[in-house]
Design a protein around this motif. Sequence first.
Motif, PDB file in Angstrom:
ATOM      1  N   LEU A 159       0.836  -1.194   0.000  1.00 36.55           N
ATOM      2  CA  LEU A 159       0.000   0.000   0.000  1.00 36.55           C
ATOM      3  C   LEU A 159       0.873   1.247   0.000  1.00 36.55           C
ATOM      4  CD1 LEU A 159      -2.056  -2.211   1.013  1.00 36.55           C
ATOM      5  CD2 LEU A 159      -3.221  -0.331   2.205  1.00 36.55           C
ATOM      6  N   THR A 160       0.404   2.294  -0.664  1.00 38.33           N
ATOM      7  CA  THR A 160       1.122   3.567  -0.647  1.00 38.33           C
ATOM      8  C   THR A 160       0.900   4.249   0.692  1.00 38.33           C
ATOM      9  OG1 THR A 160      -0.736   4.879  -1.491  1.00 38.33           O
ATOM     10  CG2 THR A 160       0.688   3.789  -3.118  1.00 38.33           C
ATOM     11  N   GLN A 161       1.740   5.234   0.973  1.00 34.79           N
ATOM     12  CA  GLN A 161       1.593   5.948   2.244  1.00 34.79           C
ATOM     13  C   GLN A 161       0.253   6.684   2.317  1.00 34.79           C
ATOM     14  OE1 GLN A 161       4.947   8.398   3.286  1.00 34.79           O
ATOM     15  NE2 GLN A 161       6.365   6.661   3.378  1.00 34.79           N
ATOM     16  N   GLN A 162      -0.239   7.188   1.192  1.00 32.98           N
ATOM     17  CA  GLN A 162      -1.525   7.862   1.205  1.00 32.98           C
ATOM     18  C   GLN A 162      -2.651   6.864   1.467  1.00 32.98           C
ATOM     19  OE1 GLN A 162      -2.222  11.266   1.174  1.00 32.98           O
ATOM     20  NE2 GLN A 162      -4.145  10.341   1.853  1.00 32.98           N
ATOM     21  N   GLU A 163      -2.556   5.695   0.869  1.00 32.79           N
ATOM     22  CA  GLU A 163      -3.565   4.661   1.104  1.00 32.79           C
ATOM     23  C   GLU A 163      -3.555   4.223   2.564  1.00 32.79           C
ATOM     24  OE1 GLU A 163      -2.214   1.842  -1.780  1.00 32.79           O
ATOM     25  OE2 GLU A 163      -3.741   2.393  -3.258  1.00 32.79           O
ATOM     26  N   ILE A 164      -2.364   4.110   3.137  1.00 31.93           N
ATOM     27  CA  ILE A 164      -2.249   3.733   4.552  1.00 31.93           C
ATOM     28  C   ILE A 164      -2.840   4.821   5.425  1.00 31.93           C
ATOM     29  CG2 ILE A 164      -0.637   3.236   6.422  1.00 31.93           C
ATOM     30  CD1 ILE A 164       1.275   2.109   4.261  1.00 31.93           C
ATOM     31  N   ALA A 165      -2.552   6.077   5.094  1.00 32.78           N
ATOM     32  CA  ALA A 165      -3.086   7.196   5.873  1.00 32.78           C
ATOM     33  C   ALA A 165      -4.610   7.185   5.863  1.00 32.78           C
ATOM     34  CB  ALA A 165      -2.561   8.521   5.314  1.00 32.78           C
ATOM     35  N   THR A 166      -5.191   6.877   4.705  1.00 32.38           N
ATOM     36  CA  THR A 166      -6.653   6.814   4.598  1.00 32.38           C
ATOM     37  C   THR A 166      -7.208   5.686   5.459  1.00 32.38           C
ATOM     38  OG1 THR A 166      -6.581   7.707   2.349  1.00 32.38           O
ATOM     39  CG2 THR A 166      -8.574   6.522   2.998  1.00 32.38           C
ATOM     40  N   GLU A 167      -6.554   4.522   5.431  1.00 35.82           N
ATOM     41  CA  GLU A 167      -7.025   3.377   6.215  1.00 35.82           C
ATOM     42  C   GLU A 167      -6.947   3.654   7.716  1.00 35.82           C
ATOM     43  OE1 GLU A 167      -7.988   0.375   3.215  1.00 35.82           O
ATOM     44  OE2 GLU A 167      -8.510   0.778   5.291  1.00 35.82           O
ATOM     45  N   LEU A 168      -5.865   4.332   8.152  1.00 34.02           N
ATOM     46  CA  LEU A 168      -5.640   4.532   9.581  1.00 34.02           C
ATOM     47  C   LEU A 168      -6.246   5.826  10.117  1.00 34.02           C
ATOM     48  CD1 LEU A 168      -1.918   3.324   9.979  1.00 34.02           C
ATOM     49  CD2 LEU A 168      -4.035   2.006  10.120  1.00 34.02           C
ATOM     50  N   GLY A 169      -6.685   6.698   9.221  1.00 30.61           N
ATOM     51  CA  GLY A 169      -7.263   7.963   9.674  1.00 30.61           C
ATOM     52  C   GLY A 169      -6.235   8.933  10.214  1.00 30.61           C
ATOM     53  N   VAL A 170      -5.015   8.925   9.641  1.00 28.92           N
ATOM     54  CA  VAL A 170      -3.956   9.834  10.058  1.00 28.92           C
ATOM     55  C   VAL A 170      -3.415  10.540   8.822  1.00 28.92           C
ATOM     56  CG1 VAL A 170      -3.335   8.403  12.054  1.00 28.92           C
ATOM     57  CG2 VAL A 170      -2.194   8.015   9.854  1.00 28.92           C
ATOM     58  N   THR A 171      -2.454  11.434   9.020  1.00 26.92           N
ATOM     59  CA  THR A 171      -1.861  12.148   7.892  1.00 26.92           C
ATOM     60  C   THR A 171      -0.782  11.296   7.233  1.00 26.92           C
ATOM     61  OG1 THR A 171      -0.136  13.180   9.242  1.00 26.92           O
ATOM     62  CG2 THR A 171      -2.257  14.334   9.069  1.00 26.92           C
ATOM     63  N   GLN A 172      -0.463  11.652   5.989  1.00 27.45           N
ATOM     64  CA  GLN A 172       0.607  10.949   5.294  1.00 27.45           C
ATOM     65  C   GLN A 172       1.940  11.183   6.001  1.00 27.45           C
ATOM     66  OE1 GLN A 172       0.736  11.605   1.083  1.00 27.45           O
ATOM     67  NE2 GLN A 172       2.706  10.590   0.812  1.00 27.45           N
ATOM     68  N   ALA A 173       2.115  12.385   6.590  1.00 25.70           N
ATOM     69  CA  ALA A 173       3.350  12.675   7.320  1.00 25.70           C
ATOM     70  C   ALA A 173       3.506  11.729   8.511  1.00 25.70           C
ATOM     71  CB  ALA A 173       3.354  14.123   7.797  1.00 25.70           C
ATOM     72  N   ALA A 174       2.390  11.435   9.182  1.00 26.83           N
ATOM     73  CA  ALA A 174       2.446  10.509  10.312  1.00 26.83           C
ATOM     74  C   ALA A 174       2.819   9.113   9.836  1.00 26.83           C
ATOM     75  CB  ALA A 174       1.105  10.482  11.031  1.00 26.83           C
ATOM     76  N   VAL A 175       2.250   8.700   8.695  1.00 28.72           N
ATOM     77  CA  VAL A 175       2.580   7.388   8.147  1.00 28.72           C
ATOM     78  C   VAL A 175       4.058   7.313   7.805  1.00 28.72           C
ATOM     79  CG1 VAL A 175       2.196   5.812   6.220  1.00 28.72           C
ATOM     80  CG2 VAL A 175       0.258   6.959   7.299  1.00 28.72           C
ATOM     81  N   SER A 176       4.601   8.396   7.252  1.00 31.07           N
ATOM     82  CA  SER A 176       6.020   8.430   6.899  1.00 31.07           C
ATOM     83  C   SER A 176       6.889   8.189   8.128  1.00 31.07           C
ATOM     84  CB  SER A 176       6.364   9.773   6.265  1.00 31.07           C
ATOM     85  OG  SER A 176       7.742   9.839   5.930  1.00 31.07           O
ATOM     86  N   LYS A 177       6.507   8.796   9.265  1.00 27.25           N
ATOM     87  CA  LYS A 177       7.258   8.589  10.502  1.00 27.25           C
ATOM     88  C   LYS A 177       7.118   7.156  10.991  1.00 27.25           C
ATOM     89  CE  LYS A 177       7.203  13.301  12.349  1.00 27.25           C
ATOM     90  NZ  LYS A 177       6.804  14.158  13.497  1.00 27.25           N
ATOM     91  N   TYR A 178       5.873   6.621  10.897  1.00 26.67           N
ATOM     92  CA  TYR A 178       5.653   5.253  11.343  1.00 26.67           C
ATOM     93  C   TYR A 178       6.529   4.290  10.551  1.00 26.67           C
ATOM     94  CZ  TYR A 178       1.339   6.707  13.774  1.00 26.67           C
ATOM     95  OH  TYR A 178       0.433   7.297  14.612  1.00 26.67           O
ATOM     96  N   VAL A 179       6.522   4.441   9.223  1.00 20.65           N
ATOM     97  CA  VAL A 179       7.267   3.527   8.363  1.00 20.65           C
ATOM     98  C   VAL A 179       8.770   3.662   8.598  1.00 20.65           C
ATOM     99  CG1 VAL A 179       7.807   2.962   5.957  1.00 20.65           C
ATOM    100  CG2 VAL A 179       5.452   3.467   6.621  1.00 20.65           C
ATOM    101  N   ALA A 180       9.206   4.878   8.947  1.00 23.98           N
ATOM    102  CA  ALA A 180      10.634   5.112   9.210  1.00 23.98           C
ATOM    103  C   ALA A 180      11.037   4.667  10.614  1.00 23.98           C
ATOM    104  CB  ALA A 180      10.952   6.595   9.018  1.00 23.98           C
ATOM    105  N   GLY A 181      10.060   4.176  11.398  1.00 22.08           N
ATOM    106  CA  GLY A 181      10.369   3.731  12.751  1.00 22.08           C
ATOM    107  C   GLY A 181      10.465   4.843  13.761  1.00 22.08           C
TER     108      GLY A 181
END
Length: 310
Positions: free
Chosen positions: A31-53
């Motif tokens: 899934l793309t970061q935008q798709e993940i953000a939509t699924e989790l109800g957060v921003t793409q920036a937050a997803v970027s931090k999550y994926v980066a650990g």
Amino acid sequence: MSLVLPSELVVDRFLPTVRAMLATRLADRGLTQQEIATELGVTQAAVSKYVAGEGGGDDRFRDDPETVATVDRIADGLAGGEMDGYDALAELLSLVRSLEDRGPICELHEEVMPELRGLGCDLCVRGLDPDVRAERDVLANVRTAARTLASTPGMAAAIPNVGTNVGMCLPDPNDETDVAAVPGRIYAMGGRIEIPANPEFGASKHVATAVLSANAVDSTVRGATNIATDDDLLAAARSTGIDPLEFDAEYEDRADHLRTRFEERGAVPRLAYHRGAFGIEPATYVFGSTAADAADLVETLVSKRRRTDR
């Protein structure tokens, strides 16, 4: 005494950890970061931090086997389309309830409120109504069964013109209101299976009649679904060792007739069918210990028929 609600720990410690775990697993599944953000109800920036650990969280949850298994199940379901947000939320709420019952959330609660230590605290689970739990479990089971039917290749050909339903009763049911089913039935439209609504108690008459009749003879049988009567499906059942039971479609009291036929057989069959009558479409009832069990058998029989047809 510091007053800290368990729900505060869920928001501050559990939720960020689970979101980070889900983000990385969904990314691993393509899934793309935008798709993940939509699924989790957060921003793409937050997803970027999550994926980066860099999302923080608590290792107590990351290392908890039940949390890991639940997160993996949700990630697989969201990535594969078998789950929606409602399903994921139900899984997480169930997990939270489990972790509050002498689990990591309970441990954290005792750390921030030392006054609770040694008390055998069960504030989070005390007073849980067993009837409410039973109803929730039945509704979840019927939803799973409906998804199984909807995702079974070739299922559209097994759905009668009047539609299909799948139901499950509570333990020791009294009447149709103790049977959960899909309101409006399940239909095939253009080769696709349409589930019009989430299951409710009292939403079915025909499938509820079959479930109640079976349960009256064998209390371990609590689920059923109806499909079109088809000789190839009946043959597929017989090839697996199942002996389908034929009954008369024209009996005015269907419940009494089914109970009598089951009692004559000495057991509730996995399949009971009729060939129809004037104004009555041929139908087959598939029984199981749960609605999901009945749906799994339908999936097996439809798959066997498809292999035979090739």
